[in-house]
Every structure is written in structure tokens, then in C-alpha cells.
Enzyme design. Structure first.
Site, PDB file in Angstrom:
ATOM      1  N   ASN A  87      34.685  33.153  28.901  1.00 15.73           N
ATOM      2  CA  ASN A  87      35.004  32.518  30.099  1.00 15.73           C
ATOM      3  C   ASN A  87      35.987  32.984  31.084  1.00 15.73           C
ATOM      4  OD1 ASN A  87      33.026  30.066  30.663  1.00 15.73           O
ATOM      5  ND2 ASN A  87      33.175  30.037  28.782  1.00 15.73           N
ATOM      6  N   ARG A 146      34.108  31.428  22.951  1.00 17.73           N
ATOM      7  CA  ARG A 146      33.722  30.834  24.272  1.00 17.73           C
ATOM      8  C   ARG A 146      34.948  30.727  25.188  1.00 17.73           C
ATOM      9  NH1 ARG A 146      33.222  26.159  22.252  1.00 17.73           N
ATOM     10  NH2 ARG A 146      31.000  26.180  21.666  1.00 17.73           N
ATOM     11  N   SER A 199      32.656  30.494  17.638  1.00 14.27           N
ATOM     12  CA  SER A 199      32.273  30.208  18.962  1.00 14.27           C
ATOM     13  C   SER A 199      33.386  29.441  19.650  1.00 14.27           C
ATOM     14  CB  SER A 199      31.124  28.896  18.690  1.00 14.27           C
ATOM     15  OG  SER A 199      31.792  27.883  18.110  1.00 14.27           O
TER      16      SER A 199
END
Lengths: 267, 156
Positions: A212, A208, A204
Site C-alpha cells: 500500500n 499489505r 500478509s
């Protein structure tokens, strides 16, 4: 984009999202993304050199403006660490600072208009006799999975290292198997659940940050194809990244601290 | 966006950066910050103490000034009293001296006058004797009649 007529918008986008790759072996793994390495290491050195220059002449007396700025960042990171992590560990503060500053600087490359560095690279490549359409330059290292996974695996390695160091191998295995269900028959289920939880952490973290920034960069590239209207839209998207860039750096740092403080907790 | 050897390169770079930060960057900066915090704390405490001291000193100074004023007033009072006393004493002594000198003068004058009287008496008696001698011309013996003459002198 040496000759815009020849390039479709799809080619333009994929050109901007392709790394400059150099093969160093026969295996498919033996490839280096030179642009990622170049920019990330350059920015890491920028961070360390500027902070080191402050550290070398840091005075207890009245600090200068740059020293003040650096100390504000260090103080901010230190406070974040102290609020979350209650053990004693000399690594976690510098680790959090390095993660925060390095990711912040790399994310900030997102603000550089997408064609600037690429054009310069194409010019230099053309000067050196390379076909400009084959010069690839992705200046935002955090849009490369290799970098985000390298960071996440580094943190993951530290989680495992400190879990075993604090709790011992037995304690670590016990933690993986005896929760959340207390019955010995359910220990295998526990083990699967806890392992997934453990592995989800680096995954994660890496995805992440990558997601992004990759999405942000993609939108910047799309905006760059809009002609004259790109100027206000680019500005708005850049302003939005005023939020995204430090936030992603902060989240990565904060989660690292949280994971490591969990690794230090002895039940 | 495929995984390749860059992963290893970046991992090495990451660990090197963290290591360098831990050894050369973090400790001196944090040390400076903490030392300065202590310094500021000390400075604030010192300034507070200084303010308190100043207040105390001011109070003390006021008290001392007041005391000094009362003392000065006392001293002035005493000095005035002493001065009047001195003046009184001196005046009294002066008066006494004058009286004494005047009394002395009087006695001296008296004595002078008595002596002069005596002289005069003697001379008058001598003159009287001479006159009597001249009147009587003869046989009057001064020695025989001296008692009469002495009586005459005292009567004068």
C-alpha cells in the site's frame, strides 16, 4: 535531481526508490538501510517521547488538550483490544498502541512532498563533498520491506510465544495437526495447511503494509514529475492518503490483536 | 527493496519501543483514564444524590413552613381568645370593685349620718332639758326625770 536534464524519468523514479545503504560486512546481507533506520527510529522516539511526556504528568483531574488527544488514542486502542481480546495480557495493549502510532507516524511521512527531504539530504551531502546524485534518501520507512517484515516477524514471534505459553508445545503441535480434518491419516495434510496459514499471517501483514505504502509513494513520485499540474493532483492523492495512512496502521494493529487473541484461545 | 541487516535493526528497535511503551507509557496513561472515569462516575452519582437530597429538603421545608403557619395561626387565635377573656375578667372585676367601693361609701355615709343624728338628738335633748329647766326654773331634778328625757330622745 541536481541537474534535471541529465536524468531520465526512470532514473528519477529509481533514485527516489533507492535506500541510502551502508555496507557493514562482506556478505550481501550485511547492509544497513540508514534512511529507514534513521526515520523509523526518529519517529518511534517522537511517539514515545510525546506519549511519555503526557504519561509523566497525566492528571486524574481536568486534562490538557494534548493529554486529551493522547488519551483519545490510548482509549481507542484499548477499546479495540478489549473488544477482540478477552484474556488478560499486559503486553497486548502497549503492543497495539506502539504498532498503531509508529506505523501511523511512518506512513505520514508519505505526505511530505517527495523531493523536500531528498533535496535537503542532497544539499547536506553536497556540502559534505558527496556527489548529490549518489545521495539516496527514502523518508517513508514503511516503503521498506525490511521494516514491515521486522514488524511482522515481531508479531509472528509473539504469536508463537503465546501459543506455546498458553497451550504448551504439545497443545500447539496438536492445534497444527488435528485441524481441520479429524482423521489421523490426514494429520500431515492438516500440518501443511495450518503451517501455511500460520506463515501467511506475518507475510500478509508485511506485504499489505509495504504494498500500500510503496504504491502510494510511487504514485507521489510519478505525480511529482508532472510539472505544474502536479499541484492539484498531488493534493487529491494526499487527500486520498488521509484514508490510506490511518487505515493501514489500524489494519496492522487490528490483525495483530486478532492473531494474538487466536494464539490465546485454548481449545 | 532487498532484505538485509536493516531487518534485524528494525526488529530490535520494534521490541525496544514496545517494551518502553509497556513499562513507561501505557500504564500511567490508562491508569489516569480509568481513575478519571471512576471520578466522573462518582461525581455524577453524588450530583444525583445531591439533587434528591435537595428535593427532599425542599419538601421537608415546605411541610415545616405549613406546620409553622398553622401553629402560628393557632397561637394567635389562642392569644386573641385569652385577650378577650382577660378583658372580660378585668371589666367584671372592675365592676365588682366599683360596686364594693360604692357600697362601702354608702355604709360610711350612713354611719356618719347616724352619728350626726345622734349628736343632734343629744344636743336637742340637752337643749330641751335646758329649756324645760328654764321653764320650770325649780325643783325639777334631772336625775329623777331622766327616764322621761330618754324616752323623748328615742322619739326624736
Amino acid at each position: 535531481m541536481s541537474s534535471p536534464e541529465e536524468l531520465t524519468s526512470g532514473a528519477y523514479i529509481s533514485h527516489h526508490l533507492t535506500n541510502w545503504q551502508v555496507s557493514i560486512g562482506d556478505h550481501w546481507f550485511m547492509v544497513l538501510n540508514v534512511d529507514t533506520l534513521l526515520w523509523s527510529i526518529t519517529l518511534g522516539i517522537v511517539f514515545l517521547a510525546s506519549f511519555r511526556s503526557v504519561a509523566k504528568k497525566s492528571t486524574v483531574g481536568v486534562p490538557g488538550k494534548f493529554q486529551c488527544a493522547v488519551e483519545m488514542i490510548v482509549e481507542f486502542v484499548n477499546r479495540s483490544v478489549k473488544e477482540t481480546f478477552h484474556g488478560k495480557n499486559d503486553l497486548i495493549g502497549p503492543l497495539a498502541l506502539t504498532i498503531f502510532m509508529w506505523i501511523l507516524l511512518m506512513n505520514m511521512m508519505d505526505w511530505v512532498p517527495v523531493d523536500w527531504i531528498g533535496k535537503i539530504a542532497e544539499f547536506i551531502g553536497g556540502f559534505m563533498g558527496v556527489d548529490p546524485s549518489h545521495v539516496y534518501m527514502k523518508p517513508v520507512p514503511t516503503t521498506d520491506l525490511n521494516l514491515t517484515f521486522a514488524l511482522a516477524f515481531g508479531v509472528f514471534f509473539l504469536i508463537i510465544f503465546y501459543s506455546i505459553k498458553i497451550k504448551g508445545v504439545g497443545g500447539f503441535i496438536k492445534e497444527l495437526t488435528t485441524q481441520p480434518f479429524g482423521h489421523p491419516l490426514l494429520y500431515p495434510v492438516n500440518f501443511v495447511l495450518e503451517t501455511v496459514t500460520l506463515l501467511a499471517r506475518p507475510l500478509s501483514l508485511a506485504l499489505r503494509l509495504f504494498g500500500n505504502l510503496y504504491a502510494g509513494e510511487l504514485i507521489f513520485i510519478l505525480i511529482a514529475m508532472m510539472g505544474l499540474f502536479q499541484l492539484p493532483i498531488h493534493f487529491m492523492w494526499a487527500v486520498f492518503h488521509l484514508l490510506v495512512i490511518p487505515l493501514q496502521a489500524f489494519i496492522f494493529m487490528m490483525l495483530t490483536i486478532v492473531y494474538l487473541s487466536l494464539a490465546h484461545e485454548d481449545h | 527493496m532487498d532484505i538485509n541487516a536493516t531487518l534485524i535493526g528494525e526488529s530490535i528497535a520494534f521490541f525496544f519501543f514496545v517494551f518502553f511503551c509497556m513499562k513507561k507509557v501505557w500504564p500511567p496513561i490508562l491508569h489516569a483514564i480509568e481513575a478519571r472515569q471512576q471520578e466522573i462516575e462518582k461525581g455524577l452519582a453524588a450530583s444525583e444524590q445531591g439533587e434528591k437530597d435537595l428535593e427532599l429538603a425542599r419538601e421537608k421545608a415546605t411541610a415545616q413552613l405549613k406546620e409553622a403557619k398553622t401553629q402560628a395561626a393557632e397561637i394567635i387565635d389562642q392569644a386573641k381568645k385569652r385577650a378577650t377573656q382577660l378583658v372580660d375578667e378585668e371589666t367584671k372585676r372592675g365592676h365588682e370593685e366599683r360596686e364594693k367601693i360604692m357600697a362601702q361609701g354608702h355604709t360610711e355615709i350612713e354611719a356618719e349620718r347616724n352619728r350626726a343624728k345622734e349628736d343632734l338628738r343629744k344636743q336637742v335633748s340637752a337643749l330641751a332639758v335646758m329649756g324645760a329647766e328654764k321653764i320650770l326654773e325649780r325643783q325639777i331634778d334631772a336625775a329623777i326625770h331622766s327616764d322621761i328625757l330618754d324616752k323623748l330622745v328615742t322619739e326624736l
